[in-house]
Scaffold this motif. Structure first.
Motif, PDB file in Angstrom:
ATOM      1  N   LYS A   7       0.833  -1.205   0.000  1.00 36.15           N
ATOM      2  CA  LYS A   7       0.000   0.000   0.000  1.00 36.15           C
ATOM      3  C   LYS A   7       0.869   1.257   0.000  1.00 36.15           C
ATOM      4  CE  LYS A   7      -4.238  -1.897   1.802  1.00 36.15           C
ATOM      5  NZ  LYS A   7      -5.317  -1.815   2.766  1.00 36.15           N
ATOM      6  N   ASP A  10       2.193   1.644  -3.491  1.00 40.88           N
ATOM      7  CA  ASP A  10       1.135   2.127  -4.381  1.00 40.88           C
ATOM      8  C   ASP A  10       1.029   3.654  -4.285  1.00 40.88           C
ATOM      9  OD1 ASP A  10      -1.062   1.893  -6.197  1.00 40.88           O
ATOM     10  OD2 ASP A  10      -2.457   1.934  -4.503  1.00 40.88           O
ATOM     11  N   HIS A  66       4.595  -0.127 -10.860  1.00 40.26           N
ATOM     12  CA  HIS A  66       3.356   0.248 -10.183  1.00 40.26           C
ATOM     13  C   HIS A  66       2.259  -0.773 -10.478  1.00 40.26           C
ATOM     14  CE1 HIS A  66       0.463   3.729  -8.928  1.00 40.26           C
ATOM     15  NE2 HIS A  66       0.375   2.680  -8.139  1.00 40.26           N
ATOM     16  N   ARG A  70       0.118  -2.974  -7.773  1.00 44.73           N
ATOM     17  CA  ARG A  70      -1.346  -2.955  -7.768  1.00 44.73           C
ATOM     18  C   ARG A  70      -1.931  -4.354  -7.990  1.00 44.73           C
ATOM     19  NH1 ARG A  70      -4.193   1.430  -7.797  1.00 44.73           N
ATOM     20  NH2 ARG A  70      -5.751   0.644  -9.275  1.00 44.73           N
TER      21      ARG A  70
END
Length: 132
Positions: A7, A10, A66, A70
Motif C-alpha cells: 500500500k 502504491d 506500479h 497494484r
C-alpha cells in the motif's frame, strides 16, 4: 511482501510518477532544472522507444513496477496507459485512450524539443564566453 508495504508503494508510485510526469512536461521552465529535465526526458525516451522494442511501444518501467504492486494488492489496472489511468482515477472520465496517448506524445515531444533548444542555447552561450 506485506500488504502495508504494498500500500505504501502504491501511494509512493502515484506521487513519484505524477511528479516525474510534471517535471518532464514543465521542468524546462526553471533554468536551474533544465539539464536535469533534459536527462529525465532522455531516460523517458529511452524507456518508451528503446526498451519499448522488447516490452511494447511506450513501455515505462515506473508504470510496470506500479502495475505489479497494484496486481499484488488485487487492484484492477483499467488501462495500459499510465496517463489514461491517472486521468480516469482523478476525473472519473474515461477519455478515449488514443486521444490521451496522442496528447501525451504531443506534450512529450514539445517539452523535449524545448528542453533541447534551451540546453543547446545555454551550451553555445557558455562556449562563446570561454572563447572570448
Amino acid at each position: 511482501m506485506p500488504e502495508s508495504l504494498l500500500k505504501f508503494l502504491d501511494v509512493f508510485f502515484f506521487g513519484f510518477h505524477s511528479i516525474l510526469i510534471l517535471f518532464n512536461v514543465f521542468g524546462w521552465m526553471v533554468p536551474r532544472w533544465r539539464f536535469a529535465n533534459l536527462i529525465s526526458l532522455c531516460l523517458t525516451a529511452f524507456s518508451w522507444f528503446i526498451l519499448g522494442i522488447w516490452f511494447g511501444w511506450g513501455y515505462c518501467i515506473c508504470t510496470d513496477w506500479h502495475w505489479q504492486v497494484r496486481e499484488m494488492l488485487g487492484y484492477d489496472n483499467p488501462s495500459s496507459s499510465y496517463i489514461h489511468f491517472l486521468i480516469l482515477k482523478l476525473t472519473h472520465i474515461n477519455f478515449p485512450k488514443n486521444l490521451i496517448d496522442t496528447f501525451t506524445a504531443i506534450l512529450f515531444f514539445a517539452a523535449f524539443t524545448i528542453s533541447i533548444y534551451l540546453n543547446v542555447r545555454k551550451w553555445n552561450k557558455r562556449k562563446k564566453e570561454t572563447l572570448k
